[in-house]
Design a protein around this motif. Structure first.
Motif, PDB file in Angstrom:
ATOM      1  N   LEU A 123      -7.133  -1.632 -20.602  1.00  0.00           N
ATOM      2  CA  LEU A 123      -6.013  -2.863 -20.694  1.00  0.00           C
ATOM      3  C   LEU A 123      -6.466  -4.066 -20.868  1.00  0.00           C
ATOM      4  CD1 LEU A 123      -5.329  -1.656 -16.786  1.00  0.00           C
ATOM      5  CD2 LEU A 123      -4.024  -0.958 -18.970  1.00  0.00           C
ATOM      6  N   ARG A 124      -7.814  -4.265 -21.572  1.00  0.00           N
ATOM      7  CA  ARG A 124      -8.451  -5.483 -21.639  1.00  0.00           C
ATOM      8  C   ARG A 124      -7.355  -6.405 -22.452  1.00  0.00           C
ATOM      9  NH1 ARG A 124     -13.958  -6.675 -24.608  1.00  0.00           N
ATOM     10  NH2 ARG A 124     -13.995  -9.126 -24.488  1.00  0.00           N
ATOM     11  N   GLU A 125      -7.073  -5.616 -23.358  1.00  0.00           N
ATOM     12  CA  GLU A 125      -6.234  -6.504 -24.644  1.00  0.00           C
ATOM     13  C   GLU A 125      -4.968  -7.087 -23.976  1.00  0.00           C
ATOM     14  OE1 GLU A 125      -3.946  -5.865 -29.073  1.00  0.00           O
ATOM     15  OE2 GLU A 125      -5.208  -4.368 -28.099  1.00  0.00           O
ATOM     16  N   ALA A 126      -4.275  -6.312 -22.999  1.00  0.00           N
ATOM     17  CA  ALA A 126      -2.949  -6.733 -22.580  1.00  0.00           C
ATOM     18  C   ALA A 126      -3.226  -7.915 -21.518  1.00  0.00           C
ATOM     19  CB  ALA A 126      -2.484  -5.826 -21.670  1.00  0.00           C
ATOM     20  N   ILE A 127      -4.566  -7.593 -20.881  1.00  0.00           N
ATOM     21  CA  ILE A 127      -5.018  -8.735 -19.817  1.00  0.00           C
ATOM     22  C   ILE A 127      -5.323 -10.038 -20.657  1.00  0.00           C
ATOM     23  CG2 ILE A 127      -6.765  -9.257 -18.098  1.00  0.00           C
ATOM     24  CD1 ILE A 127      -6.826  -6.355 -17.565  1.00  0.00           C
ATOM     25  N   GLU A 128      -6.100 -10.033 -21.256  1.00  0.00           N
ATOM     26  CA  GLU A 128      -6.764 -11.149 -21.972  1.00  0.00           C
ATOM     27  C   GLU A 128      -5.804 -11.952 -22.759  1.00  0.00           C
ATOM     28  OE1 GLU A 128     -10.478 -10.239 -23.690  1.00  0.00           O
ATOM     29  OE2 GLU A 128     -11.495 -10.388 -21.839  1.00  0.00           O
ATOM     30  N   SER A 129      -4.703 -11.131 -23.477  1.00  0.00           N
ATOM     31  CA  SER A 129      -3.521 -11.903 -24.140  1.00  0.00           C
ATOM     32  C   SER A 129      -2.587 -12.645 -23.287  1.00  0.00           C
ATOM     33  CB  SER A 129      -2.660 -10.915 -25.043  1.00  0.00           C
ATOM     34  OG  SER A 129      -1.852 -10.144 -23.659  1.00  0.00           O
ATOM     35  N   LYS A 130      -2.817 -12.624 -21.956  1.00  0.00           N
ATOM     36  CA  LYS A 130      -1.868 -13.472 -21.239  1.00  0.00           C
ATOM     37  C   LYS A 130      -2.813 -14.199 -20.118  1.00  0.00           C
ATOM     38  CE  LYS A 130       2.364 -11.178 -21.197  1.00  0.00           C
ATOM     39  NZ  LYS A 130       2.753 -10.343 -20.103  1.00  0.00           N
ATOM     40  N   THR A 131      -3.765 -13.802 -19.649  1.00  0.00           N
ATOM     41  CA  THR A 131      -4.299 -14.675 -18.717  1.00  0.00           C
ATOM     42  C   THR A 131      -5.884 -15.101 -19.081  1.00  0.00           C
ATOM     43  OG1 THR A 131      -5.172 -12.865 -17.403  1.00  0.00           O
ATOM     44  CG2 THR A 131      -3.190 -13.928 -16.582  1.00  0.00           C
ATOM     45  N   GLY A 132      -6.192 -14.793 -20.224  1.00  0.00           N
ATOM     46  CA  GLY A 132      -7.670 -15.172 -20.932  1.00  0.00           C
ATOM     47  C   GLY A 132      -8.616 -14.264 -20.265  1.00  0.00           C
ATOM     48  N   ALA A 133      -9.866 -14.526 -20.435  1.00  0.00           N
ATOM     49  CA  ALA A 133     -11.079 -13.519 -20.422  1.00  0.00           C
ATOM     50  C   ALA A 133     -10.762 -12.832 -19.209  1.00  0.00           C
ATOM     51  CB  ALA A 133     -12.388 -14.468 -20.258  1.00  0.00           C
ATOM     52  N   LEU A 134     -11.265 -11.721 -18.924  1.00  0.00           N
ATOM     53  CA  LEU A 134     -11.289 -10.879 -18.091  1.00  0.00           C
ATOM     54  C   LEU A 134     -12.806 -11.230 -16.981  1.00  0.00           C
ATOM     55  CD1 LEU A 134     -10.545  -6.965 -17.942  1.00  0.00           C
ATOM     56  CD2 LEU A 134     -12.159  -7.937 -16.258  1.00  0.00           C
ATOM     57  N   LEU A 135     -12.322 -11.675 -16.072  1.00  0.00           N
ATOM     58  CA  LEU A 135     -13.627 -12.088 -15.212  1.00  0.00           C
ATOM     59  C   LEU A 135     -13.567 -11.225 -13.755  1.00  0.00           C
ATOM     60  CD1 LEU A 135     -12.583 -15.972 -15.211  1.00  0.00           C
ATOM     61  CD2 LEU A 135     -14.139 -14.749 -16.870  1.00  0.00           C
ATOM     62  N   THR A 136     -15.105 -11.155 -13.701  1.00  0.00           N
ATOM     63  CA  THR A 136     -15.419 -10.425 -12.131  1.00  0.00           C
ATOM     64  C   THR A 136     -14.941  -9.420 -11.767  1.00  0.00           C
ATOM     65  OG1 THR A 136     -15.506 -13.172 -11.483  1.00  0.00           O
ATOM     66  CG2 THR A 136     -16.229 -11.663  -9.696  1.00  0.00           C
ATOM     67  N   PRO A 137     -15.257  -8.156 -12.527  1.00  0.00           N
ATOM     68  CA  PRO A 137     -14.445  -6.893 -12.204  1.00  0.00           C
ATOM     69  C   PRO A 137     -15.048  -6.441 -10.977  1.00  0.00           C
ATOM     70  CG  PRO A 137     -15.954  -6.623 -14.022  1.00  0.00           C
ATOM     71  CD  PRO A 137     -15.786  -8.272 -13.838  1.00  0.00           C
ATOM     72  N   HIS A 138     -14.387  -5.633 -10.065  1.00  0.00           N
ATOM     73  CA  HIS A 138     -14.685  -4.778  -8.999  1.00  0.00           C
ATOM     74  C   HIS A 138     -14.027  -3.852  -8.700  1.00  0.00           C
ATOM     75  CE1 HIS A 138     -17.394  -7.857  -7.664  1.00  0.00           C
ATOM     76  NE2 HIS A 138     -16.730  -8.821  -7.612  1.00  0.00           N
ATOM     77  N   CYS A 139     -14.550  -2.917  -7.888  1.00  0.00           N
ATOM     78  CA  CYS A 139     -14.005  -1.510  -7.767  1.00  0.00           C
ATOM     79  C   CYS A 139     -14.290  -1.203  -6.395  1.00  0.00           C
ATOM     80  CB  CYS A 139     -14.716  -0.484  -8.537  1.00  0.00           C
ATOM     81  SG  CYS A 139     -13.751   1.190  -9.000  1.00  0.00           S
ATOM     82  N   PHE A 140     -13.060  -0.520  -5.910  1.00  0.00           N
ATOM     83  CA  PHE A 140     -13.111  -0.460  -4.228  1.00  0.00           C
ATOM     84  C   PHE A 140     -12.289   1.140  -4.133  1.00  0.00           C
ATOM     85  CE2 PHE A 140     -12.309  -4.654  -5.013  1.00  0.00           C
ATOM     86  CZ  PHE A 140     -13.043  -5.434  -3.962  1.00  0.00           C
ATOM     87  N   VAL A 141     -12.811   1.816  -3.103  1.00  0.00           N
ATOM     88  CA  VAL A 141     -12.267   3.126  -2.905  1.00  0.00           C
ATOM     89  C   VAL A 141     -11.657   3.215  -1.185  1.00  0.00           C
ATOM     90  CG1 VAL A 141     -12.939   5.641  -2.261  1.00  0.00           C
ATOM     91  CG2 VAL A 141     -13.783   4.629  -4.285  1.00  0.00           C
ATOM     92  N   PHE A 142     -10.425   3.638  -1.303  1.00  0.00           N
ATOM     93  CA  PHE A 142      -9.836   3.839   0.025  1.00  0.00           C
ATOM     94  C   PHE A 142      -9.778   5.129   0.553  1.00  0.00           C
ATOM     95  CE2 PHE A 142      -8.532  -0.416  -1.876  1.00  0.00           C
ATOM     96  CZ  PHE A 142      -8.809  -1.046  -0.919  1.00  0.00           C
ATOM     97  N   VAL A 143     -10.266   5.492   1.798  1.00  0.00           N
ATOM     98  CA  VAL A 143     -10.066   7.176   2.221  1.00  0.00           C
ATOM     99  C   VAL A 143      -9.393   6.733   3.446  1.00  0.00           C
ATOM    100  CG1 VAL A 143     -11.407   9.004   3.002  1.00  0.00           C
ATOM    101  CG2 VAL A 143     -12.482   7.384   0.902  1.00  0.00           C
ATOM    102  N   SER A 144      -8.418   7.144   3.521  1.00  0.00           N
ATOM    103  CA  SER A 144      -7.386   7.184   4.775  1.00  0.00           C
ATOM    104  C   SER A 144      -6.987   8.509   5.489  1.00  0.00           C
ATOM    105  CB  SER A 144      -6.309   6.540   4.392  1.00  0.00           C
ATOM    106  OG  SER A 144      -6.599   5.397   3.755  1.00  0.00           O
ATOM    107  N   SER A 145      -7.036   8.423   6.904  1.00  0.00           N
ATOM    108  CA  SER A 145      -6.409   9.697   7.629  1.00  0.00           C
ATOM    109  C   SER A 145      -5.010   9.954   7.469  1.00  0.00           C
ATOM    110  CB  SER A 145      -7.024   9.616   8.975  1.00  0.00           C
ATOM    111  OG  SER A 145      -8.484   9.674   9.006  1.00  0.00           O
TER     112      SER A 145
END
Length: 294
Positions: A123-145
């Motif tokens: 998705l980088r090309e689509a992101i950076e064409s609109k809002t510039g450099a892709l900064l501070t990437p993070h990843c989360f996992v949600f586990v729900s009952s």
């Protein structure tokens, strides 16, 4: 401190891109302010099975784990209460644990960092064409009952939530609308406050609900209020997030507005995309250097 993502070149997982061409095109057309649904092909990944996630949770520092009771209302006053179970036990027995759990910044583990970078690379090309450099990437996992609720709140990042197992629905409200998240709450968050929001039943008619099942995803704009209701079976979701210079400018401008309110002033609200908040953001950064963190 922000940092750029390097070496993202649209690499594939198992020889196939996770986001199909149609989803990538829809994302490019809707980003950054339009909440929308996508599809993905991230099925049965070994890093995202319950046993692997339980072991990951047991290896993460305490500040990277949050879990609590799942049977809570949409609106809560502060954090919901704990369940009394250990995190590993909670995840392995999520069917009956009556819990909602999130593992934060799982890119601390190199294997999950590689997964995050591959997904964002598509998705980088689509992101950076609109809002510039892709900064501070993070990843989360949600586990729900089953039937767990994630209460009404907002997040400071651009966010895509990928549903991997089970079903849930996410209801998203317009970002930047004071009816759903007052400026004072946003400003308090950017100066150390919480993300939880006050809920009123009158809001319900104005939200956009996205039903999600395995193979589907939803993009949530920066600071867009939302809540999540899990289906009748356990759920696993993966959230990939990033920041942009625009999102950091908005955050700093809100912090500056908080300071102005403390002086008895009534500052003008920050602007949403494509408006910029450069002047207030710069003033905030200068003030922080002079005065220290507020």
């Amino acid at each position: 401190m922000t940092h750029h993502v390097g070496n993202l070149h649209g690499r594939s997982i198992g020889g196939k891109q996770v986001f199909p061409a149609r989803s990538r095109a829809y994302f490019a057309a809707s980003y950054p302010e339009g909440a929308h649904k996508l599809t993905h092909d991230l099925y049965e990944h070994p890093l995202l099975e319950l046993d692997a996630l339980a072991m990951l949770a047991e290896s993460l520092p305490a500040e990277s784990i949050e879990y609590n009771r799942g049977d809570v209302p949409i609106g809560v006053d502060g954090k919901p209460g704990p369940t009394g179970r250990a995190i590993g036990e909670t995840i392995r027995e999520i069917d009956t644990a009556n819990s909602w759990a999130v593992l934060k910044n799982i890119e601390q583990d190199p294997a999950y960092a590689a997964l995050l970078h591959e997904l964002l690379g598509e998705l980088r090309e689509a992101i950076e064409s609109k809002t510039g450099a892709l900064l501070t990437p993070h990843c989360f996992v949600f586990v729900s009952s089953p039937d767990a609720t994630t209460p009404y709140h907002f997040d400071p990042e651009h966010n895509i939530l990928l549903q991997l197992r089970g079903r849930k629905s996410m209801t998203v409200f317009p970002a930047g609308d004071q009816r759903f998240a007052p400026d004072s709450v946003h400003e308090a968050y950017h100066t150390g406050g919480g993300r939880e929001l006050g809920w009123h039943d009158s809001f319900a008619k104005d939200g956009m609900t996205f039903p999600l099942e395995s193979g589907e995803a939803v993009y949530v704009p920066v600071m867009a209020p939302h809540f999540v209701r899990n289906g009748s079976e356990p759920s696993i979701s993966l959230s990939i997030t990033w920041r942009s210079q625009w999102s950091y400018e908005e955050a700093d401008a809100r912090a500056f507005n908080h300071w102005l309110r403390g002086l008895g002033l009534d500052p003008r609200p920050t602007g949403r995309w494509p408006q910029r908040n450069r002047l207030k953001a710069l003033a905030c950064r200068v003030a922080r250097r002079i005065r220290g963190q507020w």
